[in-house]
Each structure stands twice: as C-alpha cells, then as structure tokens.
Write a protein that holds these residues in place. Structure first.
Motif, PDB file in Angstrom:
ATOM      1  N   ASP A  30       0.861  -1.196  -0.012  1.00 10.61           N
ATOM      2  CA  ASP A  30      -0.021   0.015   0.016  1.00 10.61           C
ATOM      3  C   ASP A  30       1.005   1.421  -0.010  1.00 10.61           C
ATOM      4  N   CYS A  31       1.562   1.576  -1.098  1.00 12.47           N
ATOM      5  CA  CYS A  31       2.559   2.448  -1.072  1.00 12.47           C
ATOM      6  C   CYS A  31       1.960   3.714  -1.969  1.00 12.47           C
ATOM      7  N   LEU A  32       1.842   4.649  -1.446  1.00 12.03           N
ATOM      8  CA  LEU A  32       1.480   6.128  -2.077  1.00 12.03           C
ATOM      9  C   LEU A  32       2.718   6.995  -1.659  1.00 12.03           C
ATOM     10  N   VAL A  33       3.260   7.685  -2.216  1.00 10.98           N
ATOM     11  CA  VAL A  33       4.692   8.567  -1.926  1.00 10.98           C
ATOM     12  C   VAL A  33       4.126   9.891  -1.980  1.00 10.98           C
ATOM     13  N   ARG A  34       4.398  10.500  -0.634  1.00  9.36           N
ATOM     14  CA  ARG A  34       4.333  11.993  -0.480  1.00  9.36           C
ATOM     15  C   ARG A  34       5.572  12.747  -0.994  1.00  9.36           C
ATOM     16  N   PRO A  35       5.348  13.431  -2.164  1.00  4.27           N
ATOM     17  CA  PRO A  35       6.748  14.257  -2.496  1.00  4.27           C
ATOM     18  C   PRO A  35       6.844  15.620  -1.614  1.00  4.27           C
ATOM     19  N   TYR A  36       7.927  15.713  -0.980  1.00  2.00           N
ATOM     20  CA  TYR A  36       8.165  17.083  -0.099  1.00  2.00           C
ATOM     21  C   TYR A  36       9.176  17.745  -1.155  1.00  2.00           C
ATOM     22  N   LEU A  37       8.668  18.722  -1.815  1.00  2.93           N
ATOM     23  CA  LEU A  37       9.505  19.625  -2.539  1.00  2.93           C
ATOM     24  C   LEU A  37       9.989  20.960  -1.703  1.00  2.93           C
ATOM     25  N   GLY A  38       9.428  20.883  -0.565  1.00  2.00           N
ATOM     26  CA  GLY A  38       9.794  22.022   0.189  1.00  2.00           C
ATOM     27  C   GLY A  38      10.658  21.553   1.453  1.00  2.00           C
ATOM     28  N   ARG A  39      11.271  20.336   1.466  1.00  2.00           N
ATOM     29  CA  ARG A  39      11.858  19.926   2.910  1.00  2.00           C
ATOM     30  C   ARG A  39      12.890  18.907   2.400  1.00  2.00           C
TER      31      ARG A  39
ATOM     32  N   CYS B 167       4.582  21.317  -1.652  1.00  2.00           N
ATOM     33  CA  CYS B 167       4.903  22.517  -2.676  1.00  2.00           C
ATOM     34  C   CYS B 167       6.451  23.077  -2.095  1.00  2.00           C
ATOM     35  N   PRO B 168       7.189  23.488  -3.356  1.00  2.00           N
ATOM     36  CA  PRO B 168       8.485  24.044  -3.198  1.00  2.00           C
ATOM     37  C   PRO B 168       8.222  25.185  -1.989  1.00  2.00           C
ATOM     38  N   ARG B 169       8.975  25.775  -1.407  1.00  2.00           N
ATOM     39  CA  ARG B 169       9.196  26.734  -0.416  1.00  2.00           C
ATOM     40  C   ARG B 169      10.321  27.833  -0.693  1.00  2.00           C
ATOM     41  N   PRO B 170      10.047  28.767  -0.583  1.00  2.00           N
ATOM     42  CA  PRO B 170      10.762  30.074  -0.738  1.00  2.00           C
ATOM     43  C   PRO B 170      12.159  29.921   0.330  1.00  2.00           C
TER      44      PRO B 170
ATOM     45  N   GLN C 137      15.449  27.062  -7.446  1.00  2.00           N
ATOM     46  CA  GLN C 137      15.011  26.911  -8.751  1.00  2.00           C
ATOM     47  C   GLN C 137      13.437  26.487  -9.063  1.00  2.00           C
ATOM     48  N   LEU C 138      13.325  25.357  -7.984  1.00  2.00           N
ATOM     49  CA  LEU C 138      12.091  24.958  -8.002  1.00  2.00           C
ATOM     50  C   LEU C 138      10.921  26.076  -7.315  1.00  2.00           C
ATOM     51  N   TRP C 139      11.349  26.907  -6.756  1.00  2.00           N
ATOM     52  CA  TRP C 139      10.393  27.758  -5.961  1.00  2.00           C
ATOM     53  C   TRP C 139      10.190  28.835  -7.220  1.00  2.00           C
TER      54      TRP C 139
END
Length: 272
Positions: free
Chosen positions: A52-61, A200-203, A212-214
């Motif tokens: 039961d694998c759903l991945v949470r992408p943390y672009l802000g950490r 989401c990306p963080r500033p 770059q992602l922000w």
C-alpha cells in the motif's frame, strides 16, 4: 426499480481509486533508502503492508545530512520522499512543481478555496488496453449536447493492471474553506499554505536547487492565475500578493524545512 418521474437527471462525480506504486518502484525505494540489513530489506519488500505505497513528494523539505539514526522498521505507507531524495533519484522535480502550482492556482482563484491540508501523492493507475484516456477540455465540454455521458470516455473502461501509469494526485479537500477575493482571502490562503505539509516548493530553501523549484512554482502559479482571472480582473494582483505573503510568512515563522526521516513502527512492519 422505477425512478420517480419527479427526479431529474443531473451531474455526478466519478470516483476513481488511486492504485499504489508498482512493485519495481517500491523495491527501488527500499534498495536505495532502507538502512536495514540486506536480509531485512528483502523481508520489507515482501510485507503485505508495504504494497500500500503512495509516496508524498516533499519539494519543500530536505532531510538533515548525516544525522539519520538506525531504523527499527521501514514502511512504504505514505512514504515521505524529501527533496534531497528526489534530487538523488534524478526525478523531474520541476514537472512536479509546475503541476502543483497549476493545482494551487486553480484552487485559489477558480474554485476559491484556501487549499488547507490538501495532499499531493504519487500513485498509479492502470493503463487502458488500447488508448490512454484523457480528460476533456473546457471547449469540448461546452460543445457537448444535453444528457451526454462522458463516463466511458474519461474513466478507464478496459484496465490493464500490468501496465500502470505513475501520476501526481491531489487529495483530501475536507479541511478546505472558501476564501474572499481580497487581502483577507490571500492571508487565509497564505496561512493554509505555510501550515500545510511541504509538498510544494518553499521560498528561501537555502540551496540553488530548491530556489530553482520555487521560481518554477511561482512562474507557473502566476501564469495559471492570470489565465483564470485575466489581467483586468479586480483580483489580478492577489496571486502575486499570495507569493509575496508566503515568502514573508516563511521567514517570520523561521520554520526549518529539514527533518529526520519519519518511519514509525506499525502493524506488520519489521522490528530489528
């Protein structure tokens, strides 16, 4: 069973299941990031709970380098994939960032909700045997005749579970609230954004990669917002106010967007 004549046909919502990530991806995550001994890693791959694998992408950490303790267990349920891991795997983080930006702008300025406590997850869906279904465009929907059924055209009707598509999904809207199209509404949206998990990306992330992602997120957020509102709309300045407010709020909170990996021991997990 007869439908009463007083009942009129109306719109419905089609619900779709988010399938877990394919086994080859689940095993790769364990091979690369699981710190258990090799025999325990192989056992982790066989655990029913890790299917039961759903991945949470943390672009802000990102994780704190060199401070990870030895794990007692490894769970793939709601696995948090941090920015440093995404970069290490060579995933297209900018594509995730722009997709998130489109979703956030749509929620803020089209649906007009604060997006409080929403979640982005990486999951899969079965491919159709002949073609991959695509959502209809607004123009196509506007040209449909009355009582047209779009269910079979939009929802997979002949799923092929051996060929799965990995996609970014947006879920959990139960905590969202309406926002007003003014500064008060922007402040509400900013608060929800800062207090939510860092999907989401963080500033001011502290690295050129995160910055770059922000920038990619901000650029797409403004573009989508303007497409929704139009440059002459009374609220046209609010999207930029949201981005500025997010930068200020992040600096004021002083929240360190780094954390230790969170692998809690649960039912069926390996204990070492």
């Amino acid at each position: 069973m007869e439908i009463p004549a007083s009942r009129k046909p109306g719109d419905v919502i089609c619900m779709e299941r988010i399938f877990p990530l394919p086994q080859i991806i689940r095993n790769k995550i364990i091979d690369v990031f699981c710190q258990l001994d090799p025999p325990a890693r192989e056992e982790a791959k066989k655990l029913p709970s890790n299917r039961d694998c759903l991945v949470r992408p943390y672009l802000g950490r990102v994780r704190i380098a060199g401070s990870q303790k030895r794990l007692r267990a490894f769970s793939l349920r709601n696995y948090k994939l941090h920015l440093d891991q995404i970069q290490y795997l060579g995933l297209d983080a900018e594509a995730y960032a722009t997709a998130m930006a489109k979703a956030m702008a749509t929620m803020h300025w089209d649906i007009r909700i604060d997006a409080a406590d929403i979640e982005f997850v990486l999951g899969s869906s079965p491919a159709e045997e002949d073609t991959i279904t695509r959502p209809k465009s607004l123009e196509q929907l506007q040209n449909l005749t009355a009582k047209t059924d779009t269910y079979t055209e939009v929802v997979v009707s002949s799923p092929n579970f051996k060929q799965r598509l990995v996609s970014l999904w947006l879920v959990d809207f139960d905590a969202c609230n309406d926002i007003s199209m003014d500064e008060t509404g922007v402040q509400q949206a900013v608060r929800a954004f800062v207090e939510n998990e860092p999907y989401c990306p963080r500033p001011n992330g502290g690295t050129s990669y995160s910055d770059q992602l922000w920038r990619a997120f901000s650029t797409q957020y403004l573009a989508t917002s303007m497409a929704i509102l139009g440059e002459k709309h009374d609220a046209a300045g609010l999207p930029r106010m949201f981005l500025t407010g997010s930068v200020v709020a992040k600096d004021e909170v002083g929240h360190n967007q780094r954390e230790f990996p969170d692998h809690r021991v649960g039912e069926g997990e390996i204990i070492i």
